[in-house]
Write an enzyme that holds these catalytic residues in place. Structure first.
Site, PDB file in Angstrom:
ATOM      1  N   LYS A  74       0.853  -1.192   0.000  1.00  0.00           N
ATOM      2  CA  LYS A  74       0.000   0.000   0.000  1.00  0.00           C
ATOM      3  C   LYS A  74       0.887   1.239   0.000  1.00  0.00           C
ATOM      4  CE  LYS A  74      -3.906   1.859   2.764  1.00  0.00           C
ATOM      5  NZ  LYS A  74      -4.787   1.589   3.934  1.00  0.00           N
ATOM      6  N   SER A 149      -9.726   1.637   3.016  1.00  0.00           N
ATOM      7  CA  SER A 149      -8.880   2.472   2.207  1.00  0.00           C
ATOM      8  C   SER A 149      -7.836   1.730   1.387  1.00  0.00           C
ATOM      9  CB  SER A 149      -8.166   3.487   3.102  1.00  0.00           C
ATOM     10  OG  SER A 149      -7.280   2.819   3.987  1.00  0.00           O
ATOM     11  N   SER A 173      -9.741  -1.125   6.966  1.00  0.00           N
ATOM     12  CA  SER A 173      -9.219  -0.868   5.619  1.00  0.00           C
ATOM     13  C   SER A 173      -8.553  -2.035   4.911  1.00  0.00           C
ATOM     14  CB  SER A 173      -8.229   0.296   5.657  1.00  0.00           C
ATOM     15  OG  SER A 173      -8.937   1.494   5.656  1.00  0.00           O
TER      16      SER A 173
HETATM   17  N1  GLN Z   1     -12.966   3.774   6.965  1.00  0.00           N
HETATM   18  C1  GLN Z   1     -12.236   3.960   8.196  1.00  0.00           C
HETATM   19  C2  GLN Z   1     -11.805   5.379   8.351  1.00  0.00           C
HETATM   20  O1  GLN Z   1     -11.943   6.133   7.429  1.00  0.00           O
HETATM   21  C3  GLN Z   1     -11.075   3.016   8.278  1.00  0.00           C
HETATM   22  C4  GLN Z   1      -9.913   3.432   7.504  1.00  0.00           C
HETATM   23  C5  GLN Z   1      -8.707   2.561   7.741  1.00  0.00           C
HETATM   24  O2  GLN Z   1      -8.807   1.488   8.297  1.00  0.00           O
HETATM   25  N2  GLN Z   1      -7.559   3.088   7.352  1.00  0.00           N
HETATM   26  O3  GLN Z   1     -11.341   5.767   9.373  1.00  0.00           O
END
Ligand code: GLN
Length: 487
Positions: A74, A149, A173
């Site tokens: 990532k 994400s 994510s």
């Molecule tokens: N959707 C969650 C957020 O926006 C999780 C994001 C993540 O795990 N990086 O905080």
């Protein structure tokens, strides 16, 4: 497509070289990525050099299982000298001078880095649409989102751009995009994997996790990255006993055991019909295998999502204070003072969602509001953790949906509340530092994948993987991912 194990066999028998394999994956990325947009930075020169090195090791014999196998990271996981930008204009052009521990461990095993994958800016989001490079597309059907994400890593593994990839999971994510793209996504216990070199979002939740085509492969990759690290004091050897599974193999103790599973009412209330049906099928399947399965309640979970967003934004606002136009990335032109430089650089460098999170986080930490919001959220966090611990006194694992809703098409699910609800079933594991995995378990009315989650007790990845493998054997659907993984 070949699994990690098949590829490793071929490499060891010298039926194929790592260089040939790497070139094959590069060809695949170059062909399909223009539509899918899963990979945002390519590291092909490094990949070819690493592949040559791996081939030498393979020729000597006794190379590790992962030697010569390609991988993607990532875009928030550092590798020395390679663009690592969190898909933000703020970090455009940033090349870290060091390796993240997780990547370093994979490199030591002989893995080959192909590039960095698309993501929501700074990992804030559930769709990957806030990336400054545009959203990645779902390989099962590109008119659907990948989730986020870590949407790029999920899409990449699903499309066969690499057999495995790393992502990060702060509130879901890894698991949620894995569910949407029809692959396996594992978020380890907080402290099981070093966060050194993972660009911080919310430090008390962040964990590096893995994407793979199967539970066994995810277990192998986890075994390769986990362990203590002097660079991250939250890492812990855990309670992995000598006989416990660390490498994807089931220990004898696990193999014959009768699983006790809990379905938590608060994690399965108000979910889409198709997800509910998949959960019901899993319940029936587990009962049929002789497992004990019961519904339980953890009442504090109704406050878990707001608590998560308060704490995550608070930590994010503090972590992102370092982007001032002086030390990293984007620097605004023509500022007359330091303050003006910081304000202009931040204003130009950050996207809207990042700004929203910084404002929310600063607000809940500010004098007068701290007790009302931040402190209260921390109390909820404690109560939720206790609720889970109590559940694990009686049950081995929890079976839950990964996402409360089915995969949206581009353009659907736009409101902030809708998007924040995406984490309803995943964020509780982060609040409590628990390991959790999403396993492909069904198909929705549009033919898109549905994943289910297995959540376990801290440092009990062994049981999580064991239960996940059972789920995989029972319910794994086949998706045509563009000639990708499922074929
Ligand atoms: N959707 C969650 C957020 O926006 C999780 C994001 C993540 O795990 N990086 O905080």
């Amino acid at each position: 497509m070949n699994t990690l194990f098949e590829l490793s066999e071929k490499l060891k028998k010298r039926e194929i070289s790592s260089l040939e394999l790497t070139k094959a994956y590069i060809g695949r990325i170059d062909e399909k990525n223009p539509l899918l947009n899963a990979v945002v930075h390519k590291t092909y020169d490094k990949a070819l050099a690493l592949a040559e090195r791996a081939d030498k090791r393979l020729a000597e014999g006794n190379a590790p299982l992962l030697c010569g196998i390609p991988v993607l990271l990532k875009d928030n996981i550092c590798s020395e000298g390679d663009l690592t930008t969190c898909c933000s204009k703020m970090l455009s052009g940033y090349r870290p001078p060091y390796d993240a521990t997780a990547w370093k461990r994979l490199e030591e095993q002989g893995m080959v880095l192909l590039g960095k994958t698309n993501m929501d800016e700074f990992a804030f989001g559930s769709t990957s649409e806030t990336s400054c490079y545009g959203a990645p597309k779902n390989p099962v059907d590109p008119s659907f989102i990948t989730g986020g994400s870590s949407g790029g890593s999920a899409a990449a593994v699903s499309a066969g751009f690499a057999p495995v990839a790393l992502g990060s999971d702060t509130g879901g994510s890894v698991r949620q995009p894995a569910s949407f793209c029809g692959v396996v996504g594992l978020k380890p216990t907080y402290g099981a994997v070093s966060r050194y070199g993972l660009i911080a979002y919310a430090s008390s939740f962040d964990q590096i996790g893995v994407f793979a085509g199967s539970v066994k492969e995810a277990g192998v990759l986890f075994g390769a990255i986990r362990g203590t690290d002097s660079h991250d004091m939250t890492t812990c050897a855990g309670f992995y006993s000598a006989g416990k599974r660390q490498d994807g193999e089931l220990s004898a103790a696990s193999a014959g055991r009768r699983l006790k599973l809990a379905i938590v009412r608060e994690l399965s209330d108000g979910i889409d019909e198709d997800v509910k049906n998949t959960l019901e099928r899993a319940r029936a399947y587990f009962s049929g295998t002789g497992a004990e399965i019961a519904e339980v309640s953890i009442p504090s979970l109704v406050s878990a999502l707001p608590a998560y967003y308060i704490i995550a934004c608070a930590e994010a606002s503090s972590n992102l204070g370092r982007y001032d136009g002086v030390r990293y990335g984007h620097r605004a032109e023509g500022a007359a003072s330091f303050e003006e430089l910081a304000v202009k650089s931040r204003n130009e460098g950050f996207g809207d969602e990042v700004k929203r999170r910084i404002m929310l986080g600063t607000y809940v930490l500010s004098g007068g509001y701290y007790d009302a919001w931040y402190r209260k959220a921390c109390e909820v966090r404690e109560t939720v953790a206790r609720g889970f611990l109590k559940t694990f006194e009686k049950y081995d694992v929890i079976l839950a949906p990964t996402s409360p809703f089915i995969v949206p098409r581009f353009g659907e699910k736009r409101g902030a509340a809708d998007l924040y609800r995406a984490d309803m079933c995943t964020a509780p594991a982060n609040l409590s530092g628990l390991p959790a995995i999403s396993v492909p378990s069904g198909t929705d009315r549009n033919g898109m994948p549905i994943g289910l989650q297995i959540i376990g007790n801290r440092f009990d990845e062994e049981t999580v993987l064991f239960a996940a493998e059972k789920l995989e054997q029972g319910l794994k659907p086949q998706h045509d991912t563009w000639g990708g993984y499922a074929c």
